[in-house]
Enzyme design. Structure first.
Site: not given
Ligand code: ADE
Length: 255
Positions: A16, A220
């Site tokens: 990034e 996610d």
């Molecule tokens: N950053 C991106 N995805 C995450 C997740 N599932 N848990 C904690 N930090 C994150």
């Protein structure tokens, strides 16, 4: 003439930061506290770029150094997060209104999730800086929304505003995600996304009276495939989002 405010851009991931680093004018690299900081100018603004490190303590150290050593008067955080709120999907962007530390629990001495010594369990972000960040994110999402069409099976990314939760745990299991989200929701706090640093930076910025805003692209859904989705997403999407949104923001900042 007044000294312009120094804006710190805190990135969670090197991917990034790399686009911004490449465009930095009058760059000066400095090592401090086991980290590398890059001072320079972007879009006519004095900036300092840094990587947060992973987890709350690493991010708090970086934020403190940005303020104490590099004179940052605003901090903007970009990164990725796991979506846990209803309708917060991969590819969406969340701009934080406030943060909670989901792994803070000093009950029964103090209310659950409250960081002792602070007024509320939700640590607020700066509303003006967050509004500018939101405008920057919205302009970018509008510019890419034409790339999505209803026949392709993908939907245009959406912008959300609200509560984000940070803790020292990568969440990749629906049960853990629900165990984190449901009690907060029952207490009236609707968490949209989880990550591992933002609440610590929010806390440091409150301590110093420094403006803070944060955006996270959803990589996610904090479920069983979270680690796979996370890795793919960072390579393909997250860096582009952060790069464009930060550029839009810097162009809109007052001096
Ligand atoms: N950053 C991106 N995805 C995450 C997740 N599932 N848990 C904690 N930090 C994150």
């Amino acid at each position: 003439m007044t000294t312009p405010m120094t804006t710190a851009i805190l990135s969670a991931l090197p991917e990034e930061q790399s686009g911004l680093l490449g465009s930095l004018e009058q760059p000066a690299r400095m090592a401090h506290a086991g980290r590398v900081f890059h001072r320079g100018w972007l879009h006519g603004q004095p900036v300092v770029l840094a990587l947060s490190g992973i987890g709350k303590v690493a991010a708090a150290t970086t934020a403190s150094a940005l303020i104490e050593r590099f004179g940052a008067t605003r901090i903007v955080f970009t990164g990725v997060a796991g979506g846990v709120g209803d309708g917060v999907n991969v590819g969406d962007v969340v701009v934080a209104r406030s943060y909670v530390q989901h792994d803070m629990d000093a009950s029964p001495l103090f209310a659950r999730w409250l960081v002792p010594g602070y007024a509320d369990i939700c640590l607020p972000c700066d509303s003006e800086l967050s509004a500018l960040l939101s405008g920057a994110a919205s302009a970018y999402l509008a510019s890419v929304s034409g790339l999505f069409d209803i026949n392709s099976g993908t939907t245009a990314p959406r912008l959300h505003h609200g509560l984000m939760a940070s803790g020292d745990r990568f969440i990749n299991c629906p049960e853990v995600s629900n165990a984190l989200r449901t009690p907060l929701l029952d207490a009236g706090h609707d968490v949209l996304a989880v990550e591992m640093e933002g609440a610590a930076v929010a806390q440091v910025c409150l301590d110093y009276g420094v403006a803070f805003a944060a955006m996270r692209t959803i990589s996610d859904r904090a479920d069983a495939t979270a680690h796979v989705d996370f890795a793919q997403f960072i390579d393909t999407v997250a860096s582009r989002y952060a790069d464009h949104i930060v550029r839009n923001l810097l162009q809109s900042l007052p001096n």
